[in-house]
Write an enzyme that holds these catalytic residues in place. Structure first.
Site, PDB file in Angstrom:
ATOM      1  N   HIS A  62      27.085 -28.553 -60.752  1.00 26.26           N
ATOM      2  CA  HIS A  62      27.221 -27.106 -60.794  1.00 26.26           C
ATOM      3  C   HIS A  62      27.468 -26.705 -62.234  1.00 26.26           C
ATOM      4  O   HIS A  62      28.351 -27.259 -62.891  1.00 26.26           O
ATOM      5  CB  HIS A  62      28.344 -26.654 -59.864  1.00 26.26           C
ATOM      6  N   ASP A 120      24.787 -34.183 -57.313  1.00 22.11           N
ATOM      7  CA  ASP A 120      24.935 -32.745 -57.474  1.00 22.11           C
ATOM      8  C   ASP A 120      25.483 -32.387 -58.856  1.00 22.11           C
ATOM      9  O   ASP A 120      26.112 -33.214 -59.513  1.00 22.11           O
ATOM     10  CB  ASP A 120      25.930 -32.256 -56.413  1.00 22.11           C
ATOM     11  N   GLN A 142      24.768 -36.572 -52.528  1.00 19.43           N
ATOM     12  CA  GLN A 142      23.930 -35.774 -53.425  1.00 19.43           C
ATOM     13  C   GLN A 142      24.322 -36.067 -54.868  1.00 19.43           C
ATOM     14  O   GLN A 142      25.496 -36.186 -55.177  1.00 19.43           O
ATOM     15  CB  GLN A 142      24.157 -34.290 -53.164  1.00 19.43           C
ATOM     16  N   ARG A 161      25.976 -33.416 -42.652  1.00 17.18           N
ATOM     17  CA  ARG A 161      25.303 -32.265 -42.046  1.00 17.18           C
ATOM     18  C   ARG A 161      24.785 -32.679 -40.688  1.00 17.18           C
ATOM     19  O   ARG A 161      24.170 -33.741 -40.558  1.00 17.18           O
ATOM     20  CB  ARG A 161      24.112 -31.818 -42.898  1.00 17.18           C
ATOM     21  N   LYS A 202      15.653 -20.544 -55.433  1.00 17.79           N
ATOM     22  CA  LYS A 202      15.657 -21.900 -56.006  1.00 17.79           C
ATOM     23  C   LYS A 202      14.269 -22.352 -56.414  1.00 17.79           C
ATOM     24  O   LYS A 202      13.264 -21.850 -55.908  1.00 17.79           O
ATOM     25  CB  LYS A 202      16.259 -22.889 -55.011  1.00 17.79           C
ATOM     26  N   CYS A 260      29.505 -27.386 -53.393  1.00 20.69           N
ATOM     27  CA  CYS A 260      29.742 -26.202 -54.234  1.00 20.69           C
ATOM     28  C   CYS A 260      31.194 -25.729 -54.262  1.00 20.69           C
ATOM     29  O   CYS A 260      31.755 -25.554 -55.356  1.00 20.69           O
ATOM     30  CB  CYS A 260      28.853 -25.045 -53.825  1.00 20.69           C
ATOM     31  N   HIS A 287      23.165 -24.466 -59.186  1.00 19.71           N
ATOM     32  CA  HIS A 287      23.382 -25.651 -58.345  1.00 19.71           C
ATOM     33  C   HIS A 287      22.122 -26.488 -58.543  1.00 19.71           C
ATOM     34  O   HIS A 287      21.021 -25.949 -58.457  1.00 19.71           O
ATOM     35  CB  HIS A 287      23.440 -25.314 -56.856  1.00 19.71           C
TER      36      HIS A 287
HETATM   37 ZN   LIG Z   1      26.034 -26.219 -54.770  1.00 22.25          ZN
END
Ligand SMILES: [Zn+2]
Length: 393
Positions: free
Chosen positions: A143, A141, A139, A121, A222, A92, A268
């Site tokens: 945004h 991902d 990921q 992580r 979410k 992010c 996200h």
């Molecule tokens: Zn994010």
């Protein structure tokens, strides 16, 4: 078990010196890159732009984003030039900095920044499990920065995109709405508005969902997609998070039609979730019998004896020229043994058996993984497999 299949098919491996950090082998990279080619095509069609942001950034950034306060225990850190740096556990803040790199007009929104971002992580050693629970993963991902009036439509678009991806693999899924956790940031009003935003989107799409109280991200509620594989197990993969906080923390704005500077709202979202874990799930879902567009080896030419060597070589070259991932087995082995290896260990979608009969008739015998054999010309086979790869069926 994907760990056994992964070993058979030489997809990935682990080493004691890197607990929870997977290695991808050449065959695994073919599956991975084929999956990512599909992902890129789909995201391009849906108006996403791809970026890459740094793996390591200064601790001060993670303080601003709130990760330092709410996520520190899962983060790896390092020291550079006597300053604390963090290895990103989420993508992010990198996306936020990219958005903030230049001013944006309301006309540019929604702005969809996608990133195949590798995150680290910390997970406890005892919880690590093959590709299902790792400490380093990528990921898929994205945004999305948008105006308040775009929330419902944009969430509907993301839901449809994730639906397209899961349908591709024959996964069914159910939805869960996760609400504000105890450890979170932001005002009650923003949390309520964000939660209602997600609820309204789901209700206008007529999608059933259950509520998971208190399981949202620290910055927003979410929607979780739990997919069901062919063994009836469920996996939480896709998520859509609605976030009013990060734009406040980073002072993000856009210029609206009245020349004022309101804050954008952020989404996200991930479809696969973790690519590594999704490959683990696919491996078990298909029992290693990947669809031809994902299979590391798409066809294998099996030469029955020396008498068919010349023709086998010719068919092999023809497939290679057509850009099929093909190998030739011309060892001096019994054909039954060669078939067993190709069908059950390597799990090749198509075995092309070339014996004397095929040489005489100028055809090929095409054997599938469910042991069905069909005779056709080599050209017909090339046409068939090329169409399957192109259509990703
Ligand atoms: Zn994010």
């Amino acid at each position: 078990d994907h760990r056994k299949i992964g070993k058979d098919m030489k997809l990935f491996m682990f080493e004691d010196v890197a607990p929870g950090f997977p290695f991808f082998l050449p065959n695994g990279m073919i599956v991975r890159n084929s999956l990512l080619d599909y992902w890129r095509d789909l995201h391009r069609e849906n108006g996403y732009q791809e970026i890459v942001t740094p793996l390591i950034m200064n601790r001060s950034l993670w303080e601003t984003s709130g990760h330092w306060d709410h996520y520190k225990d899962n983060m790896y850190t390092t020291v550079i030039d006597d300053e604390d740096f963090c290895i990103k556990p989420m993508n992010c803040p990198g996306s936020v900095l990219t958005y903030a790199n230049e001013p944006h007009s309301y006309r540019e929104l929604p702005m969809r920044l996608a990133e195949l971002g590798t995150v680290h992580r910390h997970e406890l050693k005892g919880t690590l499990h093959g590709l299902f629970r790792v400490r380093s993963f990528t990921q898929d991902d994205a945004h999305i920065f948008m105006r308040r009036d775009q929330i419902a439509e944009e969430i509907a678009r993301v839901v449809n995109l994730i639906d397209t991806v899961y349908s591709k693999f024959g996964f069914e899924y159910f939805l869960e709405l996760s609400t504000r956790p105890e450890d979170s940031m932001g005002s009650d009003e923003d949390w309520e508005a964000a939660t209602n935003g997600l609820k309204n989107a789901l209700e206008s799409l007529n999608l059933p969902y259950t509520i998971n109280e208190g399981d949202g991200a620290f910055y927003g509620p979410k929607i979780d997609f739990h997919l069901r594989d062919c063994l009836g197990r469920t996996w939480q993969c896709g998520t859509i998070q609605l976030d009013f906080q990060m734009p406040i923390n980073f002072d993000l704005t856009y210029v609206d039609e009245n020349d004022e500077r309101p804050r954008p709202i952020m989404i996200h979202r991930v479809c696969f979730g973790s690519i590594e874990r999704f490959i683990g799930i696919l491996t078990e879902h298909f029992a290693g019998r990947f669809p031809v567009w994902l299979a590391p080896m798409q066809a294998k030419v099996l030469q029955v004896s020396q008498k068919s060597a010349e023709y086998a070589e010719k068919v092999y070259q023809m497939l290679k020229d057509a850009k099929i991932r093909v190998e030739l087995d011309n060892r001096n082995e019994k054909i039954g043994y060669m078939i067993r290896q190709a069908q059950y260990t390597e799990r090749v979608p198509y075995m092309i058996i070339i014996g004397e009969k095929e040489v005489e008739t100028g055809t090929v015998s095409v054997r599938t993984r469910d042991s069905k054999t069909v005779s056709m010309t080599a050209e017909e086979f090339v046409e068939k497999i090329t169409a399957e790869i192109r259509e990703r069926v």
